[in-house]
Design an enzyme around this catalytic site. Structure first.
Site, PDB file in Angstrom:
ATOM      1  N   LYS A   1       0.841  -1.208   0.000  1.00 19.30           N
ATOM      2  CA  LYS A   1       0.000   0.000   0.000  1.00 19.30           C
ATOM      3  C   LYS A   1       0.874   1.256   0.000  1.00 19.30           C
ATOM      4  O   LYS A   1       0.672   2.164  -0.800  1.00 19.30           O
ATOM      5  CB  LYS A   1      -0.941   0.016   1.224  1.00 19.30           C
ATOM      6  CG  LYS A   1      -1.868  -1.197   1.290  1.00 19.30           C
ATOM      7  CD  LYS A   1      -2.793  -1.158   2.489  1.00 19.30           C
ATOM      8  CE  LYS A   1      -2.108  -1.203   3.844  1.00 19.30           C
ATOM      9  NZ  LYS A   1      -1.430  -2.476   4.159  1.00 19.30           N
TER      10      LYS A   1
ATOM     11  N   ARG B   1      10.850  -0.996  11.146  1.00 16.13           N
ATOM     12  CA  ARG B   1       9.725  -0.630  12.003  1.00 16.13           C
ATOM     13  C   ARG B   1       9.634  -1.564  13.199  1.00 16.13           C
ATOM     14  O   ARG B   1       9.858  -2.758  13.067  1.00 16.13           O
ATOM     15  CB  ARG B   1       8.429  -0.710  11.183  1.00 16.13           C
ATOM     16  CG  ARG B   1       7.958   0.651  10.734  1.00 16.13           C
ATOM     17  CD  ARG B   1       6.874   0.572   9.733  1.00 16.13           C
ATOM     18  NE  ARG B   1       5.687  -0.167  10.166  1.00 16.13           N
ATOM     19  CZ  ARG B   1       4.579  -0.243   9.437  1.00 16.13           C
ATOM     20  NH1 ARG B   1       4.519   0.379   8.278  1.00 16.13           N
ATOM     21  NH2 ARG B   1       3.539  -0.923   9.861  1.00 16.13           N
TER      22      ARG B   1
ATOM     23  N   ARG C   1      11.839  -5.207   5.180  1.00 13.52           N
ATOM     24  CA  ARG C   1      11.470  -3.812   4.867  1.00 13.52           C
ATOM     25  C   ARG C   1      12.370  -2.822   5.609  1.00 13.52           C
ATOM     26  O   ARG C   1      12.727  -3.033   6.765  1.00 13.52           O
ATOM     27  CB  ARG C   1      10.018  -3.552   5.258  1.00 13.52           C
ATOM     28  CG  ARG C   1       9.683  -2.041   5.176  1.00 13.52           C
ATOM     29  CD  ARG C   1       8.241  -1.765   5.186  1.00 13.52           C
ATOM     30  NE  ARG C   1       7.584  -2.215   6.397  1.00 13.52           N
ATOM     31  CZ  ARG C   1       6.267  -2.176   6.557  1.00 13.52           C
ATOM     32  NH1 ARG C   1       5.489  -1.718   5.600  1.00 13.52           N
ATOM     33  NH2 ARG C   1       5.724  -2.604   7.681  1.00 13.52           N
TER      34      ARG C   1
ATOM     35  N   ARG D   1      -0.634  -9.008  13.310  1.00 13.47           N
ATOM     36  CA  ARG D   1      -1.241  -8.019  12.397  1.00 13.47           C
ATOM     37  C   ARG D   1      -2.010  -8.732  11.287  1.00 13.47           C
ATOM     38  O   ARG D   1      -3.069  -8.277  10.863  1.00 13.47           O
ATOM     39  CB  ARG D   1      -0.163  -7.094  11.816  1.00 13.47           C
ATOM     40  CG  ARG D   1       0.308  -6.044  12.828  1.00 13.47           C
ATOM     41  CD  ARG D   1       1.654  -5.466  12.463  1.00 13.47           C
ATOM     42  NE  ARG D   1       1.680  -4.830  11.175  1.00 13.47           N
ATOM     43  CZ  ARG D   1       2.787  -4.636  10.455  1.00 13.47           C
ATOM     44  NH1 ARG D   1       3.961  -5.028  10.920  1.00 13.47           N
ATOM     45  NH2 ARG D   1       2.733  -4.030   9.297  1.00 13.47           N
TER      46      ARG D   1
ATOM     47  N   ARG E   1     -10.296   0.462   8.183  1.00 18.53           N
ATOM     48  CA  ARG E   1      -9.787  -0.871   8.491  1.00 18.53           C
ATOM     49  C   ARG E   1     -10.819  -1.711   9.228  1.00 18.53           C
ATOM     50  O   ARG E   1     -10.540  -2.848   9.579  1.00 18.53           O
ATOM     51  CB  ARG E   1      -8.595  -0.701   9.415  1.00 18.53           C
ATOM     52  CG  ARG E   1      -7.286  -1.138   8.821  1.00 18.53           C
ATOM     53  CD  ARG E   1      -6.256  -0.767   9.855  1.00 18.53           C
ATOM     54  NE  ARG E   1      -5.066  -1.479   9.712  1.00 18.53           N
ATOM     55  CZ  ARG E   1      -3.956  -0.967   9.183  1.00 18.53           C
ATOM     56  NH1 ARG E   1      -3.953   0.238   8.667  1.00 18.53           N
ATOM     57  NH2 ARG E   1      -2.858  -1.669   9.156  1.00 18.53           N
TER      58      ARG E   1
END
Ligand code: AP5
Ligand code: MG
Length: 224
Positions: A16, A163, A130, A174, A91
């Site tokens: 996203k 992160r 990431r 998640r 969400r």
């Protein structure tokens, strides 16, 4: 010109943020990533950050009321009057209803909910590699989309970091939260004729060009 009122939907790690970077460049839209807004609030130790932190650390969603207020403020400011790109909001069905109400009150409507899909095992691989830049949240992957120099952002020269919520246990949490609380939005938007699906396992360039093609078709349809 037709307004572009867009929502990016999809599991953690689907891409996203990666696509948002490109779409913001294409269309010059105000961009609201609720994840980025919340992480900045935590870093700046604001009241919102203090309230959100424990949920985010666990990989849970923050309560609807908290995040809906953040979005309502952005709408009230007038900066999204001519279009917007939302990433990570809504969400839950409650958040989607709030957004629909806020638009209806202004006699506006959503252009599309862009769903980027990726299987769970791909998400886990992506999030473990990431890196994001501390200055502007530009997104990289150590293997799939590496920066030119290790740990330095190509675009603004700032430091790349991992992160806090990209630890494997938090990623799994998640993902289960996504399947339970966010995936119902797929049917919700589909029933309203607003859902557009994209295969997030293609390269970032391919996903981007598919989204662009869909948005071009929608703009043409709106003019007819
Ligand atoms: P948020 O920041 O929104 O996290 P998320 O939804 O879990 O999504 P991510 O940012 O992890 O993934 P992404 O889809 O943006 O992928 P990216 O482009 O970075 O939310 C964080 C937390 O905030 C939540 O857990 C919750 O606590 C809270 N929160 C936020 N919004 C909320 C709301 N509305 N309500 C309640 N709570 C809320 O890509 C991932 C990696 O893959 C990168 O390394 C990238 O380089 C790579 N990659 C991207 N595309 C490709 C591709 N096509 N091929 C190969 N690699 C790719
Ligand atoms: Mg993101």
């Amino acid at each position: 010109m037709t307004e572009r009122n867009l929502v990016l939907l999809g599991p953690p790690g689907a891409g996203k943020g990666t696509q948002a970077e490109r779409l913001v460049g294409d269309f010059d839209l105000p961009y609201y990533s609720t994840g980025i807004i919340l992480r900045e609030a935590v870093e700046q130790d604001t009241e919102l950050g203090t309230q959100a932190k424990e949920y985010m650390d666990r990989g849970d969603l923050v309560p609807d009321e908290l995040i809906c207020n953040v979005i309502a403020e952005r709408f009230d400011s007038g900066e999204a009057d001519y279009g917007f790109l939302l990433d990570g909001f809504p969400r839950t069905v409650g958040q989607a209803e709030m957004l629909a109400g806020a638009l209806e009150k202004r006699e506006r409507s959503l252009t599309a909910a862009l769903l980027i899909e990726a299987p769970d095992e791909e998400v886990v691989r992506r999030l473990s590699g990431r890196r994001t830049c501390v200055k502007n949240n530009h997104v990289y992957h150590v293997e799939f989309d590496p920066p030119k120099s290790e740990d330095v952002c190509d675009q603004d020269g700032s430091r790349l970091v991992q992160r806090d919520d990209d630890q494997p246990e938090t990623v799994r949490k998640r993902l289960s939260v996504y399947h339970e609380q966010t995936a119902p939005l797929i049917d919700w938007y589909s029933e309203k004729g607003l859902l557009r699906r994209f295969d997030g396992t293609r390269t970032p360039e391919e996903v981007h060009s598919h989204i662009r093609a869909t948005l071009a078709t929608l703009a043409l349809e709106a003019e007819i």
